[in-house]
Design an enzyme around this catalytic site. Structure first.
Site, PDB file in Angstrom:
ATOM      1  N   ASP A   1      -7.279   5.313  -1.362  1.00  0.00           N
ATOM      2  CA  ASP A   1      -6.503   4.896  -2.529  1.00  0.00           C
ATOM      3  C   ASP A   1      -6.379   3.381  -2.579  1.00  0.00           C
ATOM      4  O   ASP A   1      -6.359   2.709  -1.540  1.00  0.00           O
ATOM      5  CB  ASP A   1      -5.093   5.503  -2.481  1.00  0.00           C
ATOM      6  CG  ASP A   1      -5.093   7.008  -2.659  1.00  0.00           C
ATOM      7  OD1 ASP A   1      -6.103   7.558  -3.127  1.00  0.00           O
ATOM      8  OD2 ASP A   1      -4.066   7.635  -2.330  1.00  0.00           O
TER       9      ASP A   1
ATOM     10  N   ASP B   1      -3.981   1.360  -2.765  1.00  0.00           N
ATOM     11  CA  ASP B   1      -2.568   1.055  -2.536  1.00  0.00           C
ATOM     12  C   ASP B   1      -2.404   0.648  -1.072  1.00  0.00           C
ATOM     13  O   ASP B   1      -3.376   0.675  -0.309  1.00  0.00           O
ATOM     14  CB  ASP B   1      -1.682   2.251  -2.910  1.00  0.00           C
ATOM     15  CG  ASP B   1      -1.921   3.484  -2.040  1.00  0.00           C
ATOM     16  OD1 ASP B   1      -2.664   3.394  -1.040  1.00  0.00           O
ATOM     17  OD2 ASP B   1      -1.345   4.538  -2.358  1.00  0.00           O
TER      18      ASP B   1
ATOM     19  N   ASP C   1      -1.072   2.101   1.542  1.00  0.00           N
ATOM     20  CA  ASP C   1      -1.440   3.141   2.506  1.00  0.00           C
ATOM     21  C   ASP C   1      -2.953   3.276   2.615  1.00  0.00           C
ATOM     22  O   ASP C   1      -3.504   3.420   3.709  1.00  0.00           O
ATOM     23  CB  ASP C   1      -0.831   4.488   2.101  1.00  0.00           C
ATOM     24  CG  ASP C   1       0.602   4.635   2.572  1.00  0.00           C
ATOM     25  OD1 ASP C   1       1.017   3.862   3.463  1.00  0.00           O
ATOM     26  OD2 ASP C   1       1.309   5.507   2.046  1.00  0.00           O
TER      27      ASP C   1
END
Length: 216
Positions: free
Chosen positions: A76, A78, A80
């Site tokens: 992803d 993002d 994380d």
């Protein structure tokens, strides 16, 4: 493809080409910065990665047995996802450096936005922020979808934007200074928080905002 998340991995498996393979990553892998090889290979996720690669590790490594021409991290867009990518890179830097030196390791960059303006559909990736802002100023009625993760995409969208060799955005994870890269990752991923803090302060790294650089 080492794919973050069961949902995205399911879509990727459904759409993958016949010469592609997908390994789902359930959670974050072990931080191998300060781990000996014997401890590293106890991890179930790392065992799965090694089985997938087929080239062995340590004294049993043989690049000629590598099953794939490219190993691609698909996470992803993002914090994380970035952390998972760093953990994967750490594994290869410390225990499978020959694959990095041979140019086999890549990361694929998923789009952050999709715009629909009449019949025109466009995808916008990290680095497109200036063009995206200009486009939105000129097309204020365009419909915008903000992708928070790979799992939010339809199966065909995921393949088209992130897996299809004709469209995907790949970044080869390589370096002209391998030891320097290894030292950097030891500072960022090691057990001494003071080294990370010092690096951040010296380089003035901006905090990764959840609304990302595209938003004003």
């Amino acid at each position: 493809f080492f794919c973050e998340g069961d949902s995205a991995a399911g879509s990727a498996k459904t759409m993958k080409a016949s010469n592609q393979a997908v390994l789902p990553l359930r959670g974050k892998i072990l931080n191998t910065t300060c781990k000996e090889l014997a401890d590293t290979i106890k991890s179930d996720i790392i065992k799965s990665i090694l089985t997938c690669l087929g080239c062995g590790i340590g004294d049993h490594f043989n690049i000629n047995n590598l099953r794939y021409n490219r190993i691609i991290f698909m996470t992803d867009a993002d914090p994380d996802g970035g952390h998972i990518e760093m953990l994967l890179t750490t594994l290869f830097l410390h225990h499978l450096p020959e694959l990095i030196k041979a140019g086999k390791i890549y990361a694929t960059t998923p789009p952050l936005f999709k715009t629909i303006n009449g019949k025109e559909v466009r995808y916008w990736y990290p680095g497109d922020d200036k063009e995206y802002r200009k486009y939105m100023r000129n097309h204020r009625n365009a419909e915008v979808k903000h992708y928070k993760g790979l799992g939010e995409m339809q199966d065909e969208e995921l393949y088209t934007t992130t897996m299809d060799p004709a469209n995907r955005h790949l970044v080869q994870l390589t370096t002209d200074n391998f030891q320097g890269s290894l030292d950097l990752y030891e500072r960022l991923m090691g057990k001494q928080p003071s080294l990370r803090k010092d690096f951040i302060l010296k380089n003035r790294l901006a905090k990764f905002a959840e609304d990302d650089s595209f938003d004003d």
